[in-house]
Design a protein around this motif. Structure first.
Motif, mmCIF file in Angstrom:
data_model
loop_
_atom_site.group_PDB
_atom_site.id
_atom_site.type_symbol
_atom_site.label_atom_id
_atom_site.label_comp_id
_atom_site.label_asym_id
_atom_site.label_seq_id
_atom_site.Cartn_x
_atom_site.Cartn_y
_atom_site.Cartn_z
ATOM 1 N N GLN A 177 0.816 -1.219 0.000
ATOM 2 C CA GLN A 177 0.000 0.000 0.000
ATOM 3 C C GLN A 177 0.854 1.276 0.000
ATOM 4 O OE1 GLN A 177 -1.055 -2.648 2.372
ATOM 5 N NE2 GLN A 177 -2.122 -3.249 0.506
ATOM 6 N N ILE A 178 2.184 1.149 0.009
ATOM 7 C CA ILE A 178 3.052 2.336 0.016
ATOM 8 C C ILE A 178 3.074 2.942 -1.380
ATOM 9 C CG2 ILE A 178 5.391 3.202 0.330
ATOM 10 C CD1 ILE A 178 5.814 1.099 2.462
ATOM 11 N N ALA A 179 2.693 4.215 -1.462
ATOM 12 C CA ALA A 179 2.657 4.918 -2.750
ATOM 13 C C ALA A 179 3.864 5.818 -2.948
ATOM 14 C CB ALA A 179 1.380 5.745 -2.861
ATOM 15 N N ASP A 180 4.466 6.268 -1.844
ATOM 16 C CA ASP A 180 5.563 7.234 -1.975
ATOM 17 C C ASP A 180 6.295 7.353 -0.645
ATOM 18 O OD1 ASP A 180 7.204 9.077 -3.144
ATOM 19 O OD2 ASP A 180 5.737 10.689 -3.219
ATOM 20 N N THR A 181 7.503 7.886 -0.699
ATOM 21 C CA THR A 181 8.230 8.266 0.514
ATOM 22 C C THR A 181 8.471 9.763 0.457
ATOM 23 O OG1 THR A 181 10.381 7.815 -0.500
ATOM 24 C CG2 THR A 181 9.352 6.034 0.742
ATOM 25 N N VAL A 182 8.361 10.417 1.605
ATOM 26 C CA VAL A 182 8.439 11.880 1.660
ATOM 27 C C VAL A 182 9.435 12.268 2.745
ATOM 28 C CG1 VAL A 182 7.142 14.016 1.950
ATOM 29 C CG2 VAL A 182 6.010 11.998 1.003
ATOM 30 N N GLN A 183 10.278 13.239 2.438
ATOM 31 C CA GLN A 183 11.201 13.768 3.439
ATOM 32 C C GLN A 183 11.233 15.281 3.283
ATOM 33 O OE1 GLN A 183 12.438 13.392 6.384
ATOM 34 N NE2 GLN A 183 13.848 11.703 5.964
ATOM 35 N N ASN A 184 11.191 16.021 4.409
ATOM 36 C CA ASN A 184 11.216 17.471 4.264
ATOM 37 C C ASN A 184 12.571 17.919 3.733
ATOM 38 O OD1 ASN A 184 13.101 18.269 6.359
ATOM 39 N ND2 ASN A 184 11.507 17.879 7.866
ATOM 40 N N LEU A 190 20.240 15.459 4.887
ATOM 41 C CA LEU A 190 20.815 14.844 6.082
ATOM 42 C C LEU A 190 20.658 13.322 6.060
ATOM 43 C CD1 LEU A 190 22.200 15.493 8.771
ATOM 44 C CD2 LEU A 190 19.934 15.696 9.812
ATOM 45 N N SER A 191 19.548 12.841 5.520
ATOM 46 C CA SER A 191 19.279 11.395 5.512
ATOM 47 C C SER A 191 20.245 10.626 4.618
ATOM 48 C CB SER A 191 17.831 11.136 5.085
ATOM 49 O OG SER A 191 17.607 11.601 3.763
ATOM 50 N N LYS A 192 21.017 11.324 3.778
ATOM 51 C CA LYS A 192 22.026 10.654 2.961
ATOM 52 C C LYS A 192 23.233 10.229 3.797
ATOM 53 C CE LYS A 192 20.919 13.231 -1.273
ATOM 54 N NZ LYS A 192 21.452 14.176 -2.298
ATOM 55 N N TYR A 193 23.395 10.879 4.943
ATOM 56 C CA TYR A 193 24.596 10.652 5.746
ATOM 57 C C TYR A 193 24.285 10.194 7.173
ATOM 58 C CZ TYR A 193 26.139 13.471 1.826
ATOM 59 O OH TYR A 193 26.349 13.954 0.560
ATOM 60 N N ALA A 194 23.025 10.046 7.508
ATOM 61 C CA ALA A 194 22.618 9.561 8.831
ATOM 62 C C ALA A 194 21.290 8.833 8.690
ATOM 63 C CB ALA A 194 22.498 10.725 9.815
ATOM 64 N N ASP A 195 21.045 7.921 9.583
ATOM 65 C CA ASP A 195 19.819 7.115 9.539
ATOM 66 C C ASP A 195 18.674 7.925 10.155
ATOM 67 O OD1 ASP A 195 18.013 5.104 9.270
ATOM 68 O OD2 ASP A 195 18.741 3.934 10.976
ATOM 69 N N ILE A 196 17.958 8.639 9.309
ATOM 70 C CA ILE A 196 16.880 9.524 9.756
ATOM 71 C C ILE A 196 15.534 8.925 9.340
ATOM 72 C CG2 ILE A 196 15.924 11.859 9.674
ATOM 73 C CD1 ILE A 196 18.703 11.759 10.815
ATOM 74 N N SER A 324 19.993 28.044 19.278
ATOM 75 C CA SER A 324 18.750 27.659 19.973
ATOM 76 C C SER A 324 17.979 26.630 19.153
ATOM 77 C CB SER A 324 17.882 28.892 20.211
ATOM 78 O OG SER A 324 17.517 29.492 18.972
ATOM 79 N N ASN A 325 16.866 26.181 19.724
ATOM 80 C CA ASN A 325 15.886 25.331 19.030
ATOM 81 C C ASN A 325 16.519 24.102 18.364
ATOM 82 O OD1 ASN A 325 13.823 27.108 19.753
ATOM 83 N ND2 ASN A 325 14.102 28.346 17.911
ATOM 84 N N PHE A 326 17.144 23.282 19.186
ATOM 85 C CA PHE A 326 17.756 22.051 18.690
ATOM 86 C C PHE A 326 16.684 21.005 18.406
ATOM 87 C CE2 PHE A 326 21.314 24.092 20.662
ATOM 88 C CZ PHE A 326 22.453 23.593 20.040
ATOM 89 N N GLU A 327 16.882 20.269 17.286
ATOM 90 C CA GLU A 327 16.125 19.056 16.994
ATOM 91 C C GLU A 327 17.137 17.931 16.883
ATOM 92 O OE1 GLU A 327 13.562 19.215 13.595
ATOM 93 O OE2 GLU A 327 11.887 19.962 14.785
ATOM 94 N N ILE A 328 16.999 16.908 17.731
ATOM 95 C CA ILE A 328 17.963 15.811 17.767
ATOM 96 C C ILE A 328 17.314 14.586 17.131
ATOM 97 C CG2 ILE A 328 19.393 14.379 19.272
ATOM 98 C CD1 ILE A 328 19.110 16.817 21.291
ATOM 99 N N TYR A 329 17.809 14.204 15.964
ATOM 100 C CA TYR A 329 17.202 13.116 15.205
ATOM 101 C C TYR A 329 17.687 11.759 15.724
ATOM 102 C CZ TYR A 329 16.535 17.304 12.488
ATOM 103 O OH TYR A 329 16.221 18.592 12.128
ATOM 104 N N ASN A 330 18.912 11.694 16.122
ATOM 105 C CA ASN A 330 19.500 10.565 16.850
ATOM 106 C C ASN A 330 20.861 11.040 17.324
ATOM 107 O OD1 ASN A 330 21.422 10.062 14.679
ATOM 108 N ND2 ASN A 330 19.726 9.099 13.577
ATOM 109 N N GLU A 331 21.635 10.166 17.910
ATOM 110 C CA GLU A 331 22.920 10.598 18.474
ATOM 111 C C GLU A 331 23.936 11.000 17.411
ATOM 112 O OE1 GLU A 331 24.616 5.999 18.978
ATOM 113 O OE2 GLU A 331 24.336 7.286 20.742
ATOM 114 N N ASN A 332 23.630 10.709 16.148
ATOM 115 C CA ASN A 332 24.543 11.029 15.044
ATOM 116 C C ASN A 332 24.038 12.145 14.141
ATOM 117 O OD1 ASN A 332 26.473 8.911 15.610
ATOM 118 N ND2 ASN A 332 24.901 7.481 14.911
ATOM 119 N N ALA A 333 22.951 12.793 14.490
ATOM 120 C CA ALA A 333 22.396 13.832 13.615
ATOM 121 C C ALA A 333 21.529 14.799 14.417
ATOM 122 C CB ALA A 333 21.571 13.198 12.494
ATOM 123 N N PHE A 334 21.665 16.083 14.124
ATOM 124 C CA PHE A 334 20.828 17.093 14.769
ATOM 125 C C PHE A 334 20.818 18.357 13.907
ATOM 126 C CE2 PHE A 334 25.020 18.413 16.181
ATOM 127 C CZ PHE A 334 24.949 19.801 16.245
#
Length: 390
Positions: A177-184, A190-196, A324-334
């Motif tokens: 049922q997956i029609a597409d993948t979306v990333q902002n 960033l997702s090319k170099y970290a598992d986001i 300011s306003n940090f978003e931490i995606y995992n320990e290897n990306a923010f």
């Protein structure tokens, strides 16, 4: 004799008055009927009345419902007629003239539920009627209703993080049922170099009504979601931090964010020391062949850098700096927002403030390919915060 004449005259007056009243009422009824018929046969009113009839009658009255495919995810006790009635009475129903409709006497209108086309309605207005010598109008009739439900009555779109599970009518959605993948835009690089985590879009067609939806997060807990029209969405939720000190507790290694931001700012005004306008100095923060590294190289070797106004750095060079306003995606990306003001003095002596307000994206990445685990923090992407608020 006179009394008899008077009595006959009174009866005549009474009968005459009754006849006039009947004629007057008949005329008023005719006028009212004419006005109602005129209003009902205005094209927009006629279509809206037709939609009203769809809401109260069975769909099978208008089309052959046996041709409508039903999804395996639909509830087994739902019929096409009952599903359509519930859907059209609980949804946003709109219409517009078909783009291929050219005959004013036989227009074709498209009917939409939640912006999805379901029916084509061809009208016939070749018959005209005149009332009261003043009102001339087409008398509309439905000539043909055609189903346009190639995807059934209802298509449900579900946008969720790829680590979530989705249940539609108690059945789990799968890769089919997956029609597409979306990333902002920021996370796409960033997702090319970290598992986001990214957003996947499920599409379930051929439903008969709005389904029951349940979304479970990576830990198996049911989560809330938004619904707009036929689209269900659950945004990516990442850990946040308001200060650099707090953010550093959740990531690996060490990074001097302000130093990278200052060097980037200096680089863009040709104030960074080093060969090729400082490219090899700024390059230590970038991954080879990444989009931002290519941009930096093009800036150093292109013509635009030659148009930077002649100036010198003021003292202090940088003021009003804030992270300011940090978003931490995992320990290897923010990512975080960086604001700073660079103070310049033009050749004329005029002082100017060059402000930088960007969301900067970083990955803890090893690009040495020497078999040793030796990652460092790299700048992956930047997005401008255009209002320049700190």
């Amino acid at each position: 004799m006179k009394e008899q004449k008077k009595s006959k005259f009174k009866k005549f007056l009474i009968i005459y008055a009754i006849i006039l009243t009947i004629l007057m009422l008949a005329f008023l009824g005719y006028v009212l009927d004419s006005l109602i018929k005129y209003e009902n046969n205005q094209i927009d009113n006629y279509i809206e009345n037709f939609i009203g009839s769809l809401k109260s009658k069975k769909l099978s009255k208008y089309i052959d419902v046996s041709q409508i495919e039903v999804s395996e995810f639909e509830k087994s006790n739902t019929t096409i007629d009952s599903g359509f009635k519930e859907l059209i009475n609980s949804s946003d129903v709109t219409y517009k003239l078909n783009s291929n409709s050219t005959d004013e006497q036989k227009p074709i209108y498209d009917i939409f539920i939640e912006n999805e086309k379901i029916l084509e309605v061809e009208l016939d207005g070749s018959k005209k009627e005149n009332r009261l010598g003043l009102l001339t109008f087409n008398v509309w009739n439905v000539k043909q209703v055609t189903s346009k439900m190639e995807n059934g009555l209802y298509t449900c779109n579900v946008l969720v993080p790829n680590n979530c599970k989705v249940y539609l009518n108690n059945k789990q959605l799968t890769e089919s049922q997956i029609a597409d993948t979306v990333q902002n835009e920021g996370l796409e690089q960033l997702s090319k170099y970290a598992d986001i985590p990214n957003i996947i879009k499920y599409e379930v067609k051929n439903l008969l009504k709005k389904p029951d939806i349940k979304i479970l997060d990576a830990e198996g807990k049911e989560v809330d979601y938004k619904q707009e029209g036929n689209t269900i969405s659950k945004t990516l939720d990442f850990k946040t931090a308001s200060s650099e000190e707090e953010a550093m507790q959740s990531i690996k290694g060490e990074i001097d964010i302000l130093k990278i931001a200052e060097d980037w700012s200096l680089y863009l005004t040709d104030d960074l020391s080093g060969r090729l306008h400082g490219f090899y100095n700024i390059g230590q923060y970038l991954i080879e062949d990444s989009n931002i590294e290519k941009f930096a190289y093009d800036w150093a070797t292109g013509i635009d850098i030659t148009f930077v106004s002649s100036h010198r750095l003021d003292n202090p060079t940088f003021t009003d700096e804030k992270i300011s306003n940090f978003e931490i995606y995992n320990e290897n990306a923010f990512s975080c927002e960086v604001y700073l003001q660079k103070n310049l003095i033009l050749k004329s002596g005029k002082k100017i403030e060059d402000k930088m307000n960007e969301r900067m994206y970083f990955a803890y990445y090893d690009e040495t390919n020497d078999g040793k685990d030796n990652p460092t923090w790299k700048l992956i992407n930047m997005q401008s915060i255009t209002d320049n608020k700190k």
